[in-house]
Design an enzyme around this catalytic site. Sequence first.
Site, PDB file in Angstrom:
ATOM      1  N   VAL A 268       0.824  -1.215   0.000  1.00 42.07           N
ATOM      2  CA  VAL A 268       0.000   0.000   0.000  1.00 42.07           C
ATOM      3  C   VAL A 268       0.858   1.265   0.000  1.00 42.07           C
ATOM      4  O   VAL A 268       0.352   2.363   0.116  1.00 42.07           O
ATOM      5  CB  VAL A 268      -0.990   0.067   1.186  1.00 42.07           C
TER       6      VAL A 268
ATOM      7  N   TYR B 202      12.733 -11.462  -8.386  1.00 44.82           N
ATOM      8  CA  TYR B 202      11.312 -11.773  -8.521  1.00 44.82           C
ATOM      9  C   TYR B 202      10.622 -11.825  -7.166  1.00 44.82           C
ATOM     10  O   TYR B 202       9.423 -11.655  -7.047  1.00 44.82           O
ATOM     11  CB  TYR B 202      11.119 -13.138  -9.191  1.00 44.82           C
TER      12      TYR B 202
ATOM     13  N   LYS C 102     -14.714   1.232   2.085  1.00 43.84           N
ATOM     14  CA  LYS C 102     -15.018   0.519   3.319  1.00 43.84           C
ATOM     15  C   LYS C 102     -13.913   0.706   4.366  1.00 43.84           C
ATOM     16  O   LYS C 102     -12.727   0.570   4.061  1.00 43.84           O
ATOM     17  CB  LYS C 102     -15.167  -0.982   3.005  1.00 43.84           C
ATOM     18  N   THR C 103     -14.328   0.985   5.585  1.00 38.67           N
ATOM     19  CA  THR C 103     -13.343   1.189   6.655  1.00 38.67           C
ATOM     20  C   THR C 103     -13.187  -0.040   7.550  1.00 38.67           C
ATOM     21  O   THR C 103     -12.307  -0.079   8.398  1.00 38.67           O
ATOM     22  CB  THR C 103     -13.734   2.379   7.560  1.00 38.67           C
TER      23      THR C 103
ATOM     24  N   GLY D 131      22.767  -7.906 -13.478  1.00 37.77           N
ATOM     25  CA  GLY D 131      22.124  -9.209 -13.426  1.00 37.77           C
ATOM     26  C   GLY D 131      23.129 -10.311 -13.162  1.00 37.77           C
ATOM     27  O   GLY D 131      24.345 -10.087 -13.171  1.00 37.77           O
TER      28      GLY D 131
ATOM     29  N   CYS E 189      26.937  -2.445 -14.785  1.00 47.13           N
ATOM     30  CA  CYS E 189      27.532  -3.638 -14.194  1.00 47.13           C
ATOM     31  C   CYS E 189      27.531  -4.785 -15.203  1.00 47.13           C
ATOM     32  O   CYS E 189      28.348  -4.786 -16.109  1.00 47.13           O
ATOM     33  CB  CYS E 189      26.824  -3.982 -12.887  1.00 47.13           C
TER      34      CYS E 189
ATOM     35  N   HIS F 153      27.180   0.729  -9.992  1.00 46.72           N
ATOM     36  CA  HIS F 153      25.747   0.991 -10.191  1.00 46.72           C
ATOM     37  C   HIS F 153      25.437   2.463  -9.924  1.00 46.72           C
ATOM     38  O   HIS F 153      25.059   2.819  -8.809  1.00 46.72           O
ATOM     39  CB  HIS F 153      24.918   0.120  -9.247  1.00 46.72           C
TER      40      HIS F 153
ATOM     41  N   GLU G 223      22.979   4.104 -10.642  1.00 47.18           N
ATOM     42  CA  GLU G 223      21.552   4.347 -10.347  1.00 47.18           C
ATOM     43  C   GLU G 223      21.279   4.546  -8.861  1.00 47.18           C
ATOM     44  O   GLU G 223      20.294   5.187  -8.492  1.00 47.18           O
ATOM     45  CB  GLU G 223      20.680   3.218 -10.918  1.00 47.18           C
TER      46      GLU G 223
HETATM   47  N1  GLN Z   1      27.109 -11.032 -12.516  1.00 47.01           N
HETATM   48  C1  GLN Z   1      28.056  -9.990 -12.672  1.00 47.01           C
HETATM   49  C2  GLN Z   1      29.132 -10.017 -11.588  1.00 47.01           C
HETATM   50  O1  GLN Z   1      28.964 -10.640 -10.591  1.00 47.01           O
HETATM   51  C3  GLN Z   1      27.376  -8.628 -12.694  1.00 47.01           C
HETATM   52  C4  GLN Z   1      26.779  -8.249 -11.386  1.00 47.01           C
HETATM   53  C5  GLN Z   1      25.791  -7.112 -11.486  1.00 47.01           C
HETATM   54  O2  GLN Z   1      25.315  -6.797 -12.565  1.00 47.01           O
HETATM   55  N2  GLN Z   1      25.462  -6.507 -10.361  1.00 47.01           N
HETATM   56  O3  GLN Z   1      30.163  -9.404 -11.741  1.00 47.01           O
END
Ligand code: GLN
Length: 553
Positions: free
Chosen positions: A16, A55, A189-190, A356, A383, A509, A511
């Site tokens: 929520v 996931y 609805k509460t 990934g 990465c 990273h 981001e």
């Molecule tokens: N799998 C890759 C590594 O371990 C990239 C890791 C990632 O993208 N955070 O270096």
Amino acid sequence: MATKYLFFTGGVVSSVGKGVTAAAVGRLLKNRGFHVAVQKLDPYINVDPGTMSPYQHGEVYVLDDGAETDLDLGHYERFIDIRLNKVCNVTTGQVYAEVIGKERRGDYLGGTIQVIPHITNEIKRRIAAVAKTTGAEIVLVEVGGTVGDIESLPFLEAIRQIRTDLGRENTLSIHVTWLPYIGATAELKTKPTQHSVRELRSIGISPDMIVARSDYPIDDSLRDKIAQFCDVDKRAVIPMVTTPVLYEVPLLLEQAGVGDYLVQRLGLEARQKPDWSEWKQMVEEVRKDKPAVKVGLVGKYVELHDAYMSVREALKHAALHLGVEVDIHWIHSAEVEKGKHWDTIKSMDGIVVPGGFGSRGIEGKIQAAHYARTHQVPYLGLCLGMQLMVVEFGREALQSDEVNSTEFDRSTPYPVIDLMPEQHEITDMGGTMRLGLYPCKLIPDTIAGRAYAQPMVEERHRHRFELNNTYRGLLEERGMVFSGVSPDNRLVEIAEIAGHPFMLGTQFHPEFLSRPNRPHPLFTAFIQAVCQRAGIPTRASVTTAPQSVEVEN
Ligand code: GLN
């Protein structure tokens, strides 16, 4: 002043927006001049989410000190513009591991170890550690899950005890619930909220504020009803209607009087009048119609956008800053390698390959990188996305499809990406990657050098593999530019392709350090290139270096 605590619990259903609410309340308090920190208590038994599939819980958010945490920590850092540390995410697994470790050492010799007091005391110790390590005056604590879950009971008992220990003026309980809408009678609805509050009370916690989330407007009579049935001040029943603009939440809570109410209830006085002008301008900017650019995010968890939460936010921050809208197209890498989604890929103004692990969809990502390189499409690799950009380029340079990362092909004759030497002896999977802030030296007159406009930066990492230095000379000869390296020049941190409008990959990273008011310079440079490709003029870009490493808290 005594440390003040705000405890956030969730009622009725999960998802929520409890995390966003806590983050937004943090912003209200920061704007009043208080030093705040936020902690998330996660009821699962994993020690951290680092070994979980995205996931399950969305992205793993990484902090300066290398803690692998719940994605809510990303909300806290982005909304409040703070940098948190590892004590700010506690899991049941950590608490039990600590207590059982002590038991084995003999710290409790003679004792029977129980949930109360041993587990609850350890939880209390960890809650107290937030103020100690960050210096925060007000600590916001969010309990994961929903009241009524078996798993979160020890956390709630610890909170109940803290409220008794420290007194009501120092600890407030904020319960975030959901008002379902019944279509047949067209009403909200509460009742589920009432039940949830009753459940919370039965544990010994009476809420001081109820944030009622809903997809429909909540009228005054409904607020009255909630106030009356849940025994909460009417001023403390806060309607929170779903907004498409996430960053509007602090403004909505401010309008609803949450900031003033909480400060008053905590017996405090605001140190400054909250100034929302910059934030309001940002939200207005989000709402404006803007020309759109299309960015394809080629990943393996794309069905669940939360798996790439920080990447999505960083793209949006940069686009907002440049006065454009970014339409993210979520492209499944495992399907790309089966020949699907190519029309989409070909229609993109830019491509992002995010981080990934594991081999599913790897070739699809490499194919996307190949397309970007050979068609001059701006590409940002994060990465894994950087490593695959190197693999793709290496295949061309060495004229061999066998070029790979040893993560995906242990016996490749050309391991352009390989396990870091210090990783060879590691057998445990949890918390053993190269994690957290490491410095990166920038090479002048490169895309990265120009984007950052500073000689040295520190960025957050999470990886085991790296660019294999054996191939550095060869790749460089063929036109790869290493625009960021570790200060000892041992590790490539940023790679670019010479002569391409924007093909750049980072081993870190970026981001995680993007903020709505301070987009990350590499994302800004990427979106700038994307706009150029799309033929869309942008507002002049101002360099917005990430906040200095000095931990504000
Ligand atoms: N799998 C890759 C590594 O371990 C990239 C890791 C990632 O993208 N955070 O270096």
